[in-house]
Design a protein around this motif. Structure first.
Motif, PDB file in Angstrom:
ATOM      1  N   THR B  34       0.855  -1.178   0.000  1.00  0.00           N
ATOM      2  CA  THR B  34       0.000   0.000   0.000  1.00  0.00           C
ATOM      3  C   THR B  34       0.899   1.238   0.000  1.00  0.00           C
ATOM      4  OG1 THR B  34      -0.038   0.077   2.406  1.00  0.00           O
ATOM      5  CG2 THR B  34      -1.880  -1.054   1.337  1.00  0.00           C
ATOM      6  N   SER B  36       0.333   5.150   1.317  1.00  0.00           N
ATOM      7  CA  SER B  36      -0.565   6.119   1.938  1.00  0.00           C
ATOM      8  C   SER B  36       0.085   7.483   1.935  1.00  0.00           C
ATOM      9  CB  SER B  36      -0.860   5.730   3.392  1.00  0.00           C
ATOM     10  OG  SER B  36      -1.444   4.459   3.429  1.00  0.00           O
ATOM     11  N   LEU B  46      -5.198   6.589   1.404  1.00  0.00           N
ATOM     12  CA  LEU B  46      -4.690   5.422   0.689  1.00  0.00           C
ATOM     13  C   LEU B  46      -4.639   5.713  -0.808  1.00  0.00           C
ATOM     14  CD1 LEU B  46      -3.814   2.632   1.671  1.00  0.00           C
ATOM     15  CD2 LEU B  46      -6.089   1.779   1.105  1.00  0.00           C
ATOM     16  N   TRP B  48      -2.356   3.789  -3.108  1.00  0.00           N
ATOM     17  CA  TRP B  48      -2.172   2.512  -3.793  1.00  0.00           C
ATOM     18  C   TRP B  48      -2.593   1.417  -2.826  1.00  0.00           C
ATOM     19  CZ3 TRP B  48       3.304   1.778  -6.369  1.00  0.00           C
ATOM     20  CH2 TRP B  48       3.434   2.654  -7.464  1.00  0.00           C
ATOM     21  N   CYS B  49      -3.210   0.384  -3.353  1.00  0.00           N
ATOM     22  CA  CYS B  49      -3.533  -0.766  -2.511  1.00  0.00           C
ATOM     23  C   CYS B  49      -3.704  -1.974  -3.413  1.00  0.00           C
ATOM     24  CB  CYS B  49      -4.806  -0.488  -1.724  1.00  0.00           C
ATOM     25  SG  CYS B  49      -5.282  -1.855  -0.670  1.00  0.00           S
ATOM     26  N   THR B  50      -2.896  -2.993  -3.197  1.00  0.00           N
ATOM     27  CA  THR B  50      -2.949  -4.126  -4.106  1.00  0.00           C
ATOM     28  C   THR B  50      -4.056  -5.114  -3.761  1.00  0.00           C
ATOM     29  OG1 THR B  50      -1.326  -5.241  -2.734  1.00  0.00           O
ATOM     30  CG2 THR B  50      -0.505  -4.116  -4.707  1.00  0.00           C
ATOM     31  N   GLY B  55      -4.567  -3.715   2.509  1.00  0.00           N
ATOM     32  CA  GLY B  55      -5.441  -2.574   2.775  1.00  0.00           C
ATOM     33  C   GLY B  55      -5.989  -2.573   4.190  1.00  0.00           C
ATOM     34  N   GLU B  58      -3.306  -1.579   6.708  1.00  0.00           N
ATOM     35  CA  GLU B  58      -3.017  -0.149   6.608  1.00  0.00           C
ATOM     36  C   GLU B  58      -4.128   0.684   7.261  1.00  0.00           C
ATOM     37  OE1 GLU B  58      -0.229   0.727   5.754  1.00  0.00           O
ATOM     38  OE2 GLU B  58      -0.241   2.789   5.028  1.00  0.00           O
TER      39      GLU B  58
END
Lengths: 249, 238
Positions: B34, B36, B46, B48-50, B55, B58
């Motif tokens: 991620t 943030s 946030l 980016w979050c794969t 997620g 985070e």
């Protein structure tokens, strides 16, 4: 005082500071000043590699911007970079020789312009890895003896130990975290020099001198105080201002 | 890692953020990541979050305000946790209770920022315990630094697209940090905006950032609120 006694005294002082809750940048600066005295050189700087393998100045015997920039010039050329890459000390390099100007076209004239005639670079090693270098400048071509070089290496090792010993706010238990904390602290310090210089209408060098004087007198850790100032959590009106147009040393 | 860095340069406004993030995780050899952005105060946004595992971890640490991510942001140093279950209770008391049962077993947080400028944090997550290799740590640091430069160019409204990506070491010169501090006082703006003004001025005047910074520090140049420079009325001759 005999030289041996002087060396012993310095190492005892160093050991004492490392036990205390010391400030890394301030410690390394004082160590640099002692290097100058013990090794009879004109200037000394501690350089640490960042994540891009670029050498950054952590501390120097004199916080004069010109000297800092001379060390900074060695981010991509100069004896310190070569020493960092090879892991071997580079000693007694005469900057007047054409080979020096040829090898480092920007660094050599800048060093000569600052009045330095010869230079040395000592690796900072950590378990087989090189993490930075100690840079030494001389205004004469007086060669460092083998004993001097060994002492310089011992002082470089002390600098490495200090970096790993610093107590970070993050309890960063990893060595790389410690190195990064040290580099970040240095950047905050530079930002704070700018903030104070503008608030007080003085040069960044004068601002730093007043700031460090205040921190030392009040037993504040330099880096911690710098972070508080940058975050607006410390009223800088408490610090006696630097006198503008202070005569240069 | 060079591939992700190239993606970063092509990526316009993070439209393909999920794709870039997934590719970055793959190249780093981790399960998820991620990114943030610190938006001031306790909150983080946030970017980016794969995947859900990354997620949720985070979210949790920034909701609780404690954990390796907030620590990395505050100190500007990476915080590596190869086994979350083995962290002492006292370190992050709320997180140690709340994170039980999450898929994330190891978390590595890399700060994005320059000194006192805190931009955010890159968090790398694994579903298995164990440390990252030196190479992975190095790659993650380089990615975090590239994201820093990227985020600093896009966080101020109206400045999008006018600020070029600086090379890694232009942003690392002492004189640039000093000038950033000075401009922040001159204009009464926070450090990130001060740096942005400097970069914008360098870009519009076609000069290197280090030269512009040197002029500011020597008081040969003073920026106004629009980012335009004027010769300083008081010149410091030395």
């Amino acid at each position: 005082m005999a030289r041996e006694q002087e060396i012993t005294k310095v190492f005892v002082e160093v050991a004492d500071s490392l036990i205390d809750d010391f400030d890394l940048i301030d410690f390394l600066q004082q160590l640099s000043e002692r290097c100058v005295g013990l090794l009879d050189v004109a200037a000394c700087g501690v350089l640490l590699a960042d994540e891009h393998d670029v050498l950054q100045v952590l501390a120097a015997s004199d916080e004069d911007t010109r000297l800092l920039e001379l060390f900074a010039l060695q981010h991509d050329q100069g004896p310190c970079v070569e020493c960092y890459r090879s892991g071997e000390p580079r000693t007694n390099i005469n900057l007047d020789r054409p080979s020096a100007a040829q090898a480092w076209p920007q660094f050599t004239p800048a060093a000569r312009h600052s009045g330095f005639l010869s230079t040395n670079a000592i690796p900072m090693r950590l378990r087989g890895k090189v993490i930075g270098a100690l840079g030494l400048f001389q205004t004469t071509d007086h060669a460092l003896s083998d004993a001097d070089t060994a002492l310089a290496q011992a002082l470089a090792d002390v600098a490495t130990i200090a970096i790993l010993q610093q107590r970070t706010l993050a309890h960063s238990e990893t060595e790389r975290g410690q190195l990064q904390y040290a580099l970040t602290s240095r950047i905050v310090l530079e930002q704070v020099k700018g903030i104070l210089a503008e608030r007080w209408h003085v040069t960044t060098d004068e601002a730093f001198a007043a700031f460090r004087g205040y921190a030392r007198a009040h037993h504040h850790q330099l880096s911690r105080l710098a972070r508080m100032i940058a975050d607006g959590e410390f009223d800088t009106a408490q610090i006696p201002r630097a006198a503008p147009h202070h005569p240069r040393r | 890692m060079a591939e992700v860095l190239r993606l970063l340069q092509l990526d316009d406004g993070f439209d393909s953020a999920a794709e870039v993030a997934a590719r970055a995780a793959e190249l780093l050899g981790v399960d998820g990541l991620t990114v943030s952005l610190a938006t001031g105060g306790e909150r983080a946004e946030l970017m980016w979050c794969t995947d859900e595992a990354a997620g949720r971890f985070e979210d949790l640490q920034f909701t609780l305000g404690e954990g390796p991510g907030p620590d990395a942001v505050r100190t500007g140093a990476m915080v590596l946790v190869p086994d979350l279950a083995r962290v002492g209770r006292g370190r992050w008391p709320a997180l140690s209770i709340e994170s039980v049962g999450l898929a994330a077993r190891a978390v590595f947080c890399f700060p994005m920022g320059i000194g006192a400028i805190r931009v955010g944090v890159l968090a790398v997550v694994r579903r298995t315990t164990g440390p990252l290799t030196d190479g992975q740590v190095g790659d993650a640091q380089v990615l975090a630094h590239a994201l820093t430069g990227r985020a600093l160019g896009s966080v101020v409204p109206g400045m999008d697209g006018t600020v070029p990506a600086d090379t890694a070491d232009t942003l690392l010169h002492a004189v640039v940090h000093q000038a950033t501090g000075m401009v922040s006082v001159q204009l009464g703006v926070p450090l990130p905006q001060a740096l942005l003004r400097l970069r914008a001025h360098a870009y519009s005047s076609g000069r290197p950032l280090t030269d512009v910074s040197r002029d500011v520090v020597a008081r040969r140049l003073r920026l106004d609120l629009n980012g335009n420079g004027s010769p300083s009325p008081v010149s410091d001759k030395d």
